[in-house]
Write a protein that holds these residues in place. Structure first.
Motif, PDB file in Angstrom:
ATOM      1  N   ASP A 258      37.866  -2.916  16.227  1.00 64.37           N
ATOM      2  CA  ASP A 258      38.128  -2.950  14.786  1.00 64.37           C
ATOM      3  C   ASP A 258      39.494  -2.348  14.468  1.00 64.37           C
ATOM      4  OD1 ASP A 258      35.681  -4.086  14.286  1.00 64.37           O
ATOM      5  OD2 ASP A 258      34.701  -2.220  13.699  1.00 64.37           O
ATOM      6  N   ILE A 261      42.536  -4.686  15.571  1.00 64.69           N
ATOM      7  CA  ILE A 261      42.699  -5.899  14.782  1.00 64.69           C
ATOM      8  C   ILE A 261      43.047  -5.596  13.328  1.00 64.69           C
ATOM      9  CG2 ILE A 261      41.544  -8.001  13.981  1.00 64.69           C
ATOM     10  CD1 ILE A 261      42.369  -7.850  16.992  1.00 64.69           C
ATOM     11  N   SER A 262      42.472  -4.558  12.761  1.00 66.21           N
ATOM     12  CA  SER A 262      42.766  -4.237  11.366  1.00 66.21           C
ATOM     13  C   SER A 262      44.206  -3.794  11.181  1.00 66.21           C
ATOM     14  CB  SER A 262      41.824  -3.147  10.855  1.00 66.21           C
ATOM     15  OG  SER A 262      42.023  -1.936  11.560  1.00 66.21           O
ATOM     16  N   ALA A 264      46.758  -5.053  13.238  1.00 64.46           N
ATOM     17  CA  ALA A 264      47.602  -5.993  13.972  1.00 64.46           C
ATOM     18  C   ALA A 264      48.688  -6.599  13.079  1.00 64.46           C
ATOM     19  CB  ALA A 264      46.745  -7.095  14.584  1.00 64.46           C
ATOM     20  N   ILE A 274      46.211 -13.329  21.361  1.00 60.35           N
ATOM     21  CA  ILE A 274      45.043 -13.949  20.737  1.00 60.35           C
ATOM     22  C   ILE A 274      45.147 -15.472  20.820  1.00 60.35           C
ATOM     23  CG2 ILE A 274      43.806 -14.275  18.562  1.00 60.35           C
ATOM     24  CD1 ILE A 274      44.568 -11.394  17.836  1.00 60.35           C
ATOM     25  N   GLY A 299      39.683 -16.114  19.715  1.00 60.70           N
ATOM     26  CA  GLY A 299      40.210 -15.562  18.476  1.00 60.70           C
ATOM     27  C   GLY A 299      40.970 -16.550  17.620  1.00 60.70           C
ATOM     28  N   ASP A 301      44.312 -16.155  14.801  1.00 64.16           N
ATOM     29  CA  ASP A 301      45.304 -15.269  14.199  1.00 64.16           C
ATOM     30  C   ASP A 301      46.265 -16.129  13.390  1.00 64.16           C
ATOM     31  OD1 ASP A 301      47.388 -13.589  13.528  1.00 64.16           O
ATOM     32  OD2 ASP A 301      47.284 -12.457  15.382  1.00 64.16           O
ATOM     33  N   THR A 357      35.071  -8.839  15.517  1.00 66.41           N
ATOM     34  CA  THR A 357      35.686  -8.187  14.365  1.00 66.41           C
ATOM     35  C   THR A 357      36.462  -9.210  13.553  1.00 66.41           C
ATOM     36  OG1 THR A 357      36.986  -6.274  13.670  1.00 66.41           O
ATOM     37  CG2 THR A 357      37.865  -7.582  15.485  1.00 66.41           C
ATOM     38  N   ILE A 374      42.498 -12.717  10.794  1.00 62.46           N
ATOM     39  CA  ILE A 374      42.406 -12.493  12.241  1.00 62.46           C
ATOM     40  C   ILE A 374      40.934 -12.308  12.603  1.00 62.46           C
ATOM     41  CG2 ILE A 374      43.135 -11.128  14.226  1.00 62.46           C
ATOM     42  CD1 ILE A 374      45.435 -10.073  12.633  1.00 62.46           C
ATOM     43  N   VAL A 376      38.482 -11.961  16.191  1.00 62.38           N
ATOM     44  CA  VAL A 376      38.460 -11.817  17.653  1.00 62.38           C
ATOM     45  C   VAL A 376      37.060 -11.451  18.105  1.00 62.38           C
ATOM     46  CG1 VAL A 376      39.264 -10.454  19.620  1.00 62.38           C
ATOM     47  CG2 VAL A 376      40.885 -11.153  17.872  1.00 62.38           C
TER      48      VAL A 376
END
Length: 392
Positions: A258, A261-262, A264, A274, A299, A301, A357, A374, A376
């Protein structure tokens, strides 16, 4: 003996580059990543692209996804066809990508409103009709003018133009001190250049109240932080329900995943990883998960997934004037579910022991707005992974 020679050569090459250039190349240490003589630049995929080796042979079955940006070491001709050379010995056909052109620094940029005074067709940069017509009375944000085939046009979005004779120029909306496309600040009072063709969205904080009013009045993307969270939570629940409907357990959450990715957002390296769905490369971002044996990842993105100025995304799913978080979440989910590639990813490719996530992020760069997405999921099938999954 051979290994020692290779290491010595790599170390010598690295020293020839200089300390100041370390970190500007791709994160994977390869011979091409320390070639000081080769200039790198960014390319963006116009369509999904197959990956080839230096001899033009197909390399794996995975596709690099449309819209993602990669570092290239230049072009190479293989069997009479042009290819872009990417990191890790990968090549893609040049016709599948375009070079990302950095914008020169600007001291000031004029952005102004235009009012359509007669039904106006929308054209592309070559003067060809897009099939869209703006109604009389519509107000658009113009980013300057352009002469196409001897006629003056107002630029009203990415690849979108209307005849200047069909609209009346209004007041200037913003006058900004600009920077190049890769520069950024989170200070809302410091705006980037008003250029909607920037490849990087340029996340520059919250728009001013005047800009918010304009975005809302004209059907552009704008959501508060609270609304973005509501959209994210609703969309995540829909993805979880969809996975369960396919006969699998909901994705388990993981704090490490989490967090990565939060945060990124515009990180090219993570986006690249990704897009390739390379779980080995992704492991450096989630070392604890990697230690327990990741064997696959999938994923999505896309920083401009929900973008009112993009003709590609302005599909039947999206009504950009509808700002109800639940409605927006539903439209996003339907667009993912009905896309053959994305539907398999949010389902999890039949992975049983998966952590997942989702992150949404609102972008604003002075005249361009979008909602980035995003997603993943990571999975493993070894005994150590299963034990870790069950314990968490």
């Amino acid at each position: 003996m051979k290994k020692r020679v290779l290491v010595s050569l790599a170390a010598a090459a690295l020293l020839s580059v200089g300390v100041g250039t370390i970190g500007q190349q791709d994160s994977v240490f390869t011979p091409q990543s320390v070639q000081a003589a080769k200039k790198t630049y960014k390319i963006k995929l116009k369509k999904n692209a197959k990956v080839f080796n230096k001899r033009g042979k197909r390399k794996g079955k995975k596709l690099l996804k449309k819209g993602h940006t990669y570092t290239t070491y230049g072009k190479k001709t293989i069997h009479g066809k042009k290819y872009y050379h990417l990191s890790k010995g990968r090549y893609i056909k040049a016709v599948n990508a375009k070079k990302v052109t950095k914008k020169a620094k600007k001291t000031s940029t004029k952005t102004f409103s235009v009012t359509v005074n007669t039904p106006a067709k929308v054209y592309d940069a070559k003067g060809k009709s897009t099939g869209i017509t703006l109604n009389k009375g519509a107000v658009e944000l113009a980013q300057g003018t352009k002469t196409i085939k001897g006629k003056k046009y107002y630029k009203i979005g990415t690849g979108k133009y209307i005849l200047a004779s069909a609209a009346t120029e209004g007041n200037q909306v913003t006058t900004n001190t600009g920077t190049s496309e890769t520069s950024g600040t989170n200070n809302p009072s410091s705006k980037p250049s008003n250029n909607v063709d920037d490849t990087v969205a340029g996340d520059h904080g919250e728009p001013t109240q005047k800009e918010i009013d304009y975005l809302i009045d004209n059907g552009y993307v704008y959501f508060t932080d609270t609304q973005v969270k509501q959209i994210r939570d609703s969309l995540w629940q829909k993805i979880q329900d969809y996975r369960v409907s396919k006969g699998y357990a909901p994705y388990k959450s993981n704090a490490e995943l989490d967090n990565v990715i939060s945060n990124a957002n515009d990180d090219f390296d993570i986006a690249d990883t990704i897009a390739q769905e390379d779980y080995n490369a992704f492991g450096k971002y989630v070392p604890n998960l990697a230690q327990n044996g990741i064997t696959s990842m999938y994923g999505i993105d896309n920083w401009d997934y929900y973008d009112a100025t993009s003709l590609d995304n302005a599909s039947v799913y999206f009504n950009f004037k509808d700002r109800d978080p639940e409605h927006v979440a539903t439209s996003l989910f339907n667009s993912l579910k009905d896309n053959p590639e994305y539907s398999r990813r949010i389902e999890g490719h039949k992975d049983k022991y998966a952590f997942g996530t989702l992150a949404l992020h609102y972008y604003w760069n002075g005249n361009f707005s979008s909602l980035g997405l995003i997603f993943v999921e990571v999975n493993g099938n070894g005994a150590e992974w299963v034990d870790y999954y069950n314990a968490n």
